[in-house]
Design an enzyme around this catalytic site. Structure first.
Site, PDB file in Angstrom:
ATOM      1  N   HIS A 190       0.813  -1.203   0.000  1.00 39.67           N
ATOM      2  CA  HIS A 190       0.000   0.000   0.000  1.00 39.67           C
ATOM      3  C   HIS A 190       0.860   1.271   0.000  1.00 39.67           C
ATOM      4  CE1 HIS A 190      -3.322   2.527   1.048  1.00 39.67           C
ATOM      5  NE2 HIS A 190      -2.521   3.077   1.937  1.00 39.67           N
ATOM      6  N   GLU A 432       7.030  -9.863 -22.515  1.00 41.86           N
ATOM      7  CA  GLU A 432       7.832  -9.872 -21.292  1.00 41.86           C
ATOM      8  C   GLU A 432       8.274 -11.271 -20.891  1.00 41.86           C
ATOM      9  OE1 GLU A 432       5.678  -8.071 -18.036  1.00 41.86           O
ATOM     10  OE2 GLU A 432       3.801  -8.989 -18.599  1.00 41.86           O
ATOM     11  N   ASP A 456      10.180  -7.697 -16.472  1.00 42.07           N
ATOM     12  CA  ASP A 456      10.059  -9.154 -16.451  1.00 42.07           C
ATOM     13  C   ASP A 456      10.931  -9.815 -17.501  1.00 42.07           C
ATOM     14  OD1 ASP A 456       8.341  -9.917 -14.333  1.00 42.07           O
ATOM     15  OD2 ASP A 456       6.691  -8.949 -15.382  1.00 42.07           O
ATOM     16  N   CYS A 503       7.412  -0.425 -21.940  1.00 42.14           N
ATOM     17  CA  CYS A 503       6.873   0.176 -20.717  1.00 42.14           C
ATOM     18  C   CYS A 503       7.584  -0.313 -19.462  1.00 42.14           C
ATOM     19  CB  CYS A 503       5.371  -0.063 -20.618  1.00 42.14           C
ATOM     20  SG  CYS A 503       4.928  -1.803 -20.538  1.00 42.14           S
TER      21      CYS A 503
HETATM   22  C1  PEP Z   1       7.414  -5.115 -16.931  1.00 42.68           C
HETATM   23  O1  PEP Z   1       7.444  -6.294 -16.593  1.00 42.68           O
HETATM   24  O2  PEP Z   1       8.354  -4.539 -17.514  1.00 42.68           O
HETATM   25  C2  PEP Z   1       6.223  -4.289 -16.633  1.00 42.68           C
HETATM   26  C3  PEP Z   1       6.106  -3.066 -17.106  1.00 42.68           C
HETATM   27  O3  PEP Z   1       5.256  -4.813 -15.839  1.00 42.68           O
HETATM   28  P1  PEP Z   1       5.342  -4.980 -14.239  1.00 42.68           P
HETATM   29  O4  PEP Z   1       6.536  -4.185 -13.770  1.00 42.68           O
HETATM   30  O5  PEP Z   1       4.035  -4.474 -13.731  1.00 42.68           O
HETATM   31  O6  PEP Z   1       5.516  -6.450 -14.088  1.00 42.68           O
HETATM   32 MG    MG Z   2       5.660  -7.337 -16.038  1.00 40.70          MG
END
Ligand code: PEP
Ligand code: MG
Length: 582
Positions: A190, A432, A456, A503
Site C-alpha cells: 500500500h 515480457e 520481467d 513500458c
Molecule cells: C514489466 O514487466 O516490464 C512491466 C512493465 O510490468 P510490471 O513491472 O508491472 O511487471
Molecule cells: Mg511485467
C-alpha cells in the site's frame, strides 16, 4: 549507517526522521458495578461513533486526494464498526461480565483475530490487519487519546515506520512528508503504490529501520537505488545534497519541454507516455509532457479491499482515466496479480516460485468471472475511442487466443445486455517472456501492438529474480542477450506492420534512451517524472547517429563493452544532467 531495501518510488530526500511507532495501546482492565453498566455501554457507543466520524473524514480526504476505489478501503473498516459480533459481543461482556468497555472490546477483538489466524489464508490475514487498525482507533477513542495520525507532523520530515496502515497513510499531510522508509513491504504494498502516486520517494523492506532510527536523526532516502543513510558521513551528505539540488534545477530547466515533441534533430518522432497505477495520476500528466498513458496497471483495484471490484466500479475508473487523457490514448493492462503483487481478497495460494507461477494472464484465464468483468468494463470505457487493451505475461499463441475468446464472449454479453461498448478496441500484448519474444512474428500477426515489459523480460531471460539483491549484478539491460531480444521484437513487429512500445523501467532510464531510439521503438512509457529528461536526450541527437550506435553495440559480446560504448555516447547528456545551476 547505510541500509539497503527495495526502491519503490524514485527520487531523493534529505531530512529529519519522524519515527511512527506502531503504538501498543495498553488496555486497562477492571470490573464495574451494576449501576455503572449503562454509562459504560454509552462510553463504548460514543467511541464507536467517534471512530466512524474519523474514518469518514479520512475517506473523504482519500476520495479527494486519490479518487478511484481507494475510499473503499475505509468502507471495509467502517463495516467492522457495525459488525454484531464485535459490537453486541462487547456490550454483552460489559453487561454480563461487568468488564470495563476497553477490556470487553479487547477480549472480543482478540477472539475474532484468533479465529482469523487459525485459517492460513492471505485474504483473512489482510482482514486481520484491517481489524487491528480499526480496533486501535476504537481503543484510543475509549481512552480519550484522540486520533493518532501523521497529521501530528509539525514540520517536513521523512516518515519511518514498521509499515503504514492505509488509514495512517491517508491521514498524512503530504506537504510535510519528504519520503517513506519502512521495515516491511514490497512493490505492491500500500505504501509503495501511494508513494508513487504522490511522487514521494520511498524505500521499503528495510528490515528493522524503525528500531534503529530515532525521531530527529538525519536521514537520506535514495528511492532510485533503494538505500537509506542514517546520520550520514559529511561526504555522503554533500554528495546527496548536490544530487538533490541537481534534480530540482533539472526539473526547472526542463519544464519548458512539456509542450514540445519528443523529436530528434533530424525529425524522427516518438511518443513519450506515462505508466500509472492510480487514476488520480492522470491529472499531472500534462505538467510532465506525457502524451497519454502507455501502461495503466490495474492491480490497485484489487488490492487492500474486502470484495472484488464490480464491472461498474471498474468501468467508472477506466472511463475517468480515458476521458481525462482524451484524445491521447490509454493502454489498460488486464490484471497482473501474482509474482510480486499480492495482498488482495483473491485466494492466490503461496507458491515456491511466484514469478514463474500462477500470475497475470494465467490467473485470469483460470478465473473467468474476474476476467470477464474486467474485459467488459474496459470494452465499455473503450466507447470513448482512445482506450487500448493489453494482456500481460503472454507466453504462447494459445494464451492470446484464449484471452481473445473471452474478449469475444464479453462483447456478446454486453450486446445482450444492451450496453454501449467498443466493438473494435485495439488489443496488444506485453512482450515480457522470452518465449513471446522468440515467437513475436506469430504474435504480431494477431495483435495491434506490442509493449515490451523489460522488468520481467530481463529477469526471465537472465534467470535473475528482479527483486533479489544478491544477483542484481546479473539483472542487466545491457546484456547482449537482452539487446538481441529487443532488436528482434522491434524488427519483427515493424516487419509485420505493428507499432512497438516499451513500458518497463528501461524505457525511463536516460542511459538507454539513445539505444532504444536507434533500435526503432515507437513509444516509450515510464514513470511520469522521467519524461522530461528522456525528452531532452531525444531532442539533442539525430536518429542517424543513434542507429549507428545500435550497430556498434550489437557487435559487443559482453555487457561491459556495451556499457562503455553507451557511456561514451551519453557523455554530453550525463554532463548536462550533472549541472546544478551553480
Ligand atoms: C514489466 O514487466 O516490464 C512491466 C512493465 O510490468 P510490471 O513491472 O508491472 O511487471
Ligand atoms: Mg511485467
Amino acid at each position: 549507517m547505510k541500509l539497503k531495501g527495495i526502491p519503490v518510488s524514485p527520487g531523493v530526500a534529505i531530512g529529519d526522521a519522524f519515527v511512527l511507532k506502531s503504538e501498543v495501546v495498553s488496555v486497562p482492565a477492571y470490573r464495574i458495578s451494576e449501576s455503572k453498566v449503562p454509562q459504560e455501554v454509552k462510553k463504548f457507543f460514543d467511541a464507536i461513533l467517534s471512530t466512524k466520524r474519523e474514518l469518514r473524514k479520512i475517506q473523504e480526504r482519500v476520495a479527494e486526494d486519490l479518487g478511484g476505489t481507494y475510499p473503499e478501503i475505509f468502507s471495509a473498516h467502517l463495516l467492522f464498526l457495525d459488525d454484531p459480533i464485535l459490537v453486541e459481543g462487547t456490550v454483552e461482556l460489559i453487561e454480563k461480565e461487568r468488564w470495563n468497555a476497553e477490556k470487553s472490546f479487547d477480549i472480543v477483538v482478540k477472539k475474532v483475530l484468533h479465529s482469523f489466524s487459525s485459517i492460513p489464508d492471505e485474504y483473512l490475514r489482510g482482514r486481520a490487519l484491517d481489524l487491528k487498525d480499526v480496533a486501535r482507533r476504537v481503543l484510543k477513542n475509549l481512552l480519550g487519546k484522540g486520533e493518532e495520525s501523521l497529521s501530528d507532523l509539525k514540520k517536513k520530515a521523512i516518515v519511518i515506520s514498521y509499515d503504514l496502515s492505509p488509514s495512517q497513510t491517508a491521514s498524512l499531510d503530504r506537504d510535510r512528508v519528504l519520503a517513506f522508509a519502512t521495515d516491511v513491504g514490497g512493490r505492491s504494498s500500500h505504501t509503495a503504490i501511494m508513494a508513487r502516486a504522490l511522487a514521494i520517494p520511498a524505500v521499503v523492506g528495510l528490515g528493522d529501520i524503525s528500531k534503529k532510527v530515532k525521531s530527529g536523526d538525519l536521514i537520506i532516502v535514495d528511492g532510485n537505488k533503494g538505500v537509506v543513510f542514517v546520520n550520514p558521513a559529511s561526504e555522503t551528505l554533500k554528495s546527496y545534497t548536490r544530487k538533490k539540488r541537481r534534480m530540482v534545477y533539472l526539473q526547472k530547466v526542463l519544464s519548458h519541454l512539456k509542450d514540445l515533441p519528443a523529436e530528434t534533430l533530424d525529425g524522427h518522432r516518438v511518443k513519450l507516455m506515462a505508466n500509472i497505477e492510480l487514476p488520480k495520476e492522470v491529472e499531472n500528466l500534462a505538467s510532465y509532457g506525457g502524451e497519454g498513458v502507455g501502461l495503466f496497471r490495474t492491480e490497485f483495484l484489487f488490492l487492500n479491499r474486502e470484495v472484488l471490484p464490480s464491472e461498474d466500479e471498474q468501468f467508472e475508473v477506466y472511463h475517468y482515466v480515458a476521458s481525462k487523457v482524451y484524445p491521447e490514448p490509454v493502454v489498460i493492462r488486464t490484471l497482473d496479480l501474482g509474482g510480486d503483487k499480492f495482498a488482495s481478497p483473491l485466494e492466490i495460494p503461496k507458491e515456491i516460485n511466484p514469478f514463474m507461477g500462477w500470475r497475470a494472464i494465467r490467473f485470469c484465464l483460470a478465473r473467468k468471472d474476474i476476467f470477464l468483468a474486467q474485459l467488459k468494463a474496459i470494452l465499455r470505457a473503450g466507447k470513448q475511442g482512445n482506450v487500448k487493451l493489453m494482456y500481460p505475461m503472454i507466453s504462447s499463441i494459445n494464451e492470446l487466443r484464449q484471452a481473445n475468446h473471452f474478449l469475444q464472449e464479453a462483447k456478446e454479453i454486453l450486446q445482450k445486455e444492451g450496453k454501449d461498448f467498443s466493438q473494435d478496441i485495439e488489443v496488444g500484448v506485453m512482450i515480457e517472456t522470452p518465449s513471446a519474444a522468440i515467437i513475436s512474428d506469430f504474435l504480431a500477426g494477431e495483435v495491434a501492438f506490442f509493449s515490451v515489459g523489460t522488468n520481467d523480460l530481463i529477469q526471465y531471460a537472465m534467470a535473475a529474480d528482479r527483486g533479489n539483491e544478491k544477483i542484481a549484478h546479473l539483472y542487466q539491460p545491457a546484456h547482449p542477450a537482452i539487446l538481441r531480444l529487443l532488436k528482434h521484437i522491434i524488427d519483427t513487429g515493424h516487419s509485420i506492420g505493428i507499432p512497438v512500445a516499451m513500458c518497463g523501467e528501461m524505457a525511463g532510464d536516460i542511459h538507454y534512451t539513445q539505444l532504444l531510439l536507434g533500435m526503432g521503438l515507437d513509444q516509450l512509457s515510464m514513470g511520469p517524472v522521467a519524461i522530461p529528461q528522456v525528452k531532452q536526450v531525444i531532442r539533442s541527437v539525430t536518429y542517424k547517429e543513434t542507429k549507428a550506435l545500435v550497430e556498434k553495440v550489437l557487435k559487443c559480446s559482453t555487457q561491459e563493452e556495451v556499457k562503455k560504448i553507451l557511456e561514451k555516447a551519453n557523455q554530453p547528456f550525463l554532463k548536462f544532467f550533472r549541472r546544478d545551476g551553480k
